[in-house]
Structure formats: C-alpha cells, structure tokens
Design an enzyme around this catalytic site. Structure first.
Site, PDB file in Angstrom:
ATOM      1  N   ASP A 113      -8.367 146.961  94.514  1.00 29.28           N
ATOM      2  CA  ASP A 113      -6.924 146.809  94.347  1.00 29.28           C
ATOM      3  C   ASP A 113      -6.490 147.883  93.341  1.00 29.28           C
ATOM      4  OD1 ASP A 113      -4.315 145.601  94.469  1.00 29.28           O
ATOM      5  OD2 ASP A 113      -4.724 144.583  92.578  1.00 29.28           O
ATOM      6  N   GLY A 123       2.669 149.991  94.607  1.00 29.92           N
ATOM      7  CA  GLY A 123       3.840 149.474  95.324  1.00 29.92           C
ATOM      8  C   GLY A 123       4.968 150.467  95.565  1.00 29.92           C
ATOM      9  N   CYS A 143      -5.421 144.250  98.499  1.00 25.95           N
ATOM     10  CA  CYS A 143      -4.125 144.796  98.091  1.00 25.95           C
ATOM     11  C   CYS A 143      -3.283 144.919  99.353  1.00 25.95           C
ATOM     12  CB  CYS A 143      -4.352 146.167  97.460  1.00 25.95           C
ATOM     13  SG  CYS A 143      -2.821 147.036  97.084  1.00 25.95           S
ATOM     14  N   THR A 155      -0.398 146.406  99.652  1.00 30.46           N
ATOM     15  CA  THR A 155       0.210 147.735  99.752  1.00 30.46           C
ATOM     16  C   THR A 155      -0.789 148.734 100.343  1.00 30.46           C
ATOM     17  OG1 THR A 155       1.386 147.167  97.722  1.00 30.46           O
ATOM     18  CG2 THR A 155       1.537 149.439  98.468  1.00 30.46           C
ATOM     19  N   CYS A 196       1.663 139.983  97.697  1.00 33.13           N
ATOM     20  CA  CYS A 196       1.022 140.991  96.841  1.00 33.13           C
ATOM     21  C   CYS A 196      -0.016 140.217  96.042  1.00 33.13           C
ATOM     22  CB  CYS A 196       2.055 141.624  95.917  1.00 33.13           C
ATOM     23  SG  CYS A 196       1.359 142.527  94.507  1.00 33.13           S
ATOM     24  N   HIS A 244      -1.269 140.543  93.207  1.00 31.67           N
ATOM     25  CA  HIS A 244      -0.926 140.254  91.807  1.00 31.67           C
ATOM     26  C   HIS A 244      -0.115 138.961  91.684  1.00 31.67           C
ATOM     27  CE1 HIS A 244      -2.078 144.430  90.982  1.00 31.67           C
ATOM     28  NE2 HIS A 244      -1.975 144.171  89.687  1.00 31.67           N
TER      29      HIS A 244
HETATM   30  N1  DGL Z   1      -1.769 144.195  94.305  1.00 29.22           N
HETATM   31  C1  DGL Z   1      -1.009 145.108  95.123  1.00 29.22           C
HETATM   32  C2  DGL Z   1      -0.626 144.439  96.452  1.00 29.22           C
HETATM   33  O1  DGL Z   1      -1.238 143.477  96.850  1.00 29.22           O
HETATM   34  C3  DGL Z   1       0.230 145.721  94.555  1.00 29.22           C
HETATM   35  C4  DGL Z   1       0.350 146.065  93.134  1.00 29.22           C
HETATM   36  C5  DGL Z   1       0.814 147.481  92.932  1.00 29.22           C
HETATM   37  O2  DGL Z   1       2.035 147.751  93.096  1.00 29.22           O
HETATM   38  O3  DGL Z   1      -0.033 148.316  92.667  1.00 29.22           O
HETATM   39  O4  DGL Z   1       0.266 144.879  97.116  1.00 29.22           O
END
Ligand code: DGL
Length: 261
Positions: A10, A43, A73, A75, A183, A185
């Site tokens: 990630d 993102g 992740c 993104t 996401c 996070h």
């Molecule tokens: N953890 C990432 C996701 O699942 C996004 C976080 C970022 O913007 O880097 O999209």
C-alpha cells in the site's frame, strides 16, 4: 506447499487492515509488507504515476521472491492491477470498492462510496458501478485528507471525527444508510464513523480480500505448510520511524515480529 512469503503493499499504513485479516486467516504464511510512504498519498496522483510506483514496489517484492502479491490499496488496484497481471508471472489479488455487498445491504437505496479521487475516477470503479449499482443511488465521496489523517496516526482523534462529519454529513442527511470504505486507510476510521453516524452500515472488504488471497494460494498449490508460523517483514520506502509510530497507534506491535529493512 510453498513457504515463500506473500507480498502485501500500500502507499502506507492502510494495507495493514488487509494484513491483519490475512494473518488471522493464514497464520502459517510469511508476509513482506511494503509501505510506499515515500510516495504517499497515491490518491490524488495521476494513474500513470501510481502505476509507475506500483511497478517499482512489485519489482522490489519479486526480488524478495514473493509467491503472490496482494495490492492492499484501492487506488493502486484501480491504476495498475490489469497491467501488473500482464507484466509479471505472479498471481495478484486486488481491491475494488465493495459496492456489491453495499447494494445488497442498503434499505434506503442510497449508498455512499468513500474512496480516493484516483479510485473514483478509474475504469475499474466504473465497471463495478455498471455491474452492481443496479437501481441504487450512488453518492461518490472523495475522502480529501482522510488517508493523510490515518497516515499521521490521527485515526480516532477529534480532528478525524470532524473530517468524517464534514465528508459524510451531507450524504447521510440525504438518505445514505450504507457507506463503502473504498480505501484501505479508511478501515481504521470505522470506529469514528460508527460513533458519528451510528445508524449507518459500513462495508469493509479487507476480510474478503484476505480470504480471496488464501483461496488463490490453495487453488495454485502455493499455501505454506500449515504447521509453521509465518514471519512478518516490513519494507518502508520513506521515513521508517514515522511509519512505525503510526502502525503502533493502529495496534500493530512491530517490535515483536518485524524487521524493518
Ligand atoms: N490506501 C490507499 C487506497 O486504498 C489510498 C491512500 C493514498 O491516497 O495513498 O486507496
């Protein structure tokens, strides 16, 4: 049977939500977790940029001889998973926002998708909407600044709760009864979202993705011998102590099992 590690990556601490589920389901598997914090956040970046970083991370993980890679992740999955699958001879498991379970669970018919701009603008997400959106009203909510709060170790703080109110308030007032955490996070914001909006159902696909990875390992004959205990190593492309601190605040105890390399 194959005791080589699984790679999980990630842009930062977000993928630890998937790692936690994967380790719970498959404790015999060794894992190398790559946090690409030098390039956080993914993102807002153009897809080509995210793709470039994802390729660099995958090359590093393959140099460590991983047998499967979880793109933990949304993104990076949106920007790169098709190209990664084409370019590398290793199985990939990626993330897509959980619109399918959300569409099934919503009573009001209005679903909010909380994800990064990169995920919401991607073709992968458009396909998920076309396939599973059905008659549902879908509110796309770009989570500006939310992943950054988690990355700074501020999940659960008043600042995080204020940002959640700001991002979700209008959608919930507008009838959204189900929120997709699109996401990785955001999985760590779930307790605050529940506290702010107790009537709303949250869809978090981290366990489903971990399950899928376990299934793929089984199908391909790549599972580790079940009697062993897997190790966990972490690679951080940016500031290690910042990552360690944020991970510890999220309940990970690197001192016990991680070697930062
Ligand atoms: N953890 C990432 C996701 O699942 C996004 C976080 C970022 O913007 O880097 O999209």
């Amino acid at each position: 049977m194959d005791s080589r590690p699984v790679g999980i990556f990630d842009s930062g601490v977000g993928g630890l939500s998937v790692l936690r589920e994967f380790r719970r389901l498959a404790p015999a598997e060794s894992v190398i977790y790559f946090a690409d914090t030098a390039n956080f956040p993914y993102g807002p970046r153009p897809p080509a940029d995210v793709r470039k970083h994802a390729f660099a991370v995958v090359n590093r993980l393959l140099a460590a001889d991983v047998k499967l890679i979880i793109v933990a992740c949304n993104t990076a999955s949106a920007a790169a998973i098709a190209d990664l699958r084409e370019a590398f001879p290793v199985p990939f498991v990626g993330m897509v926002p959980g619109l399918k379970p959300a569409a099934q669970s919503s009573r009001s018919g209005t679903v909010a998708i909380l994800a990064t701009p990169g995920t919401l603008d991607g073709d992968l997400y458009s396909r998920v909407v076309a396939d599973f959106g059905g008659e549902r009203r879908i509110l796309n909510l770009p989570g500006h600044g939310l992943a950054e709060l988690v990355e700074r170790g501020q999940a659960g703080t008043p600042a995080a709760r204020a940002a959640i109110r700001e991002t979700l308030g209008r959608a919930v007032a507008d009838g959204a009864d189900t929120v997709v955490l699109g996401c990785t996070h955001y999985a760590f914001l779930a307790p605050s979202i529940r506290a702010e909006f107790p009537g709303v159902a949250l869809i978090d696909t981290s366990e489903a993705v971990a399950r899928r990875a376990v299934a793929v390992l089984g199908e391909l004959g790549l599972a580790a011998p079940a009697d062993g205990t897997g190790t966990l190593d972490v690679i951080v492309s940016g500031d290690r102590s910042r990552f360690r601190e944020a991970a510890e605040r999220l309940g990970f105890a690197p001192a016990h099992e991680e070697a930062l390399t």
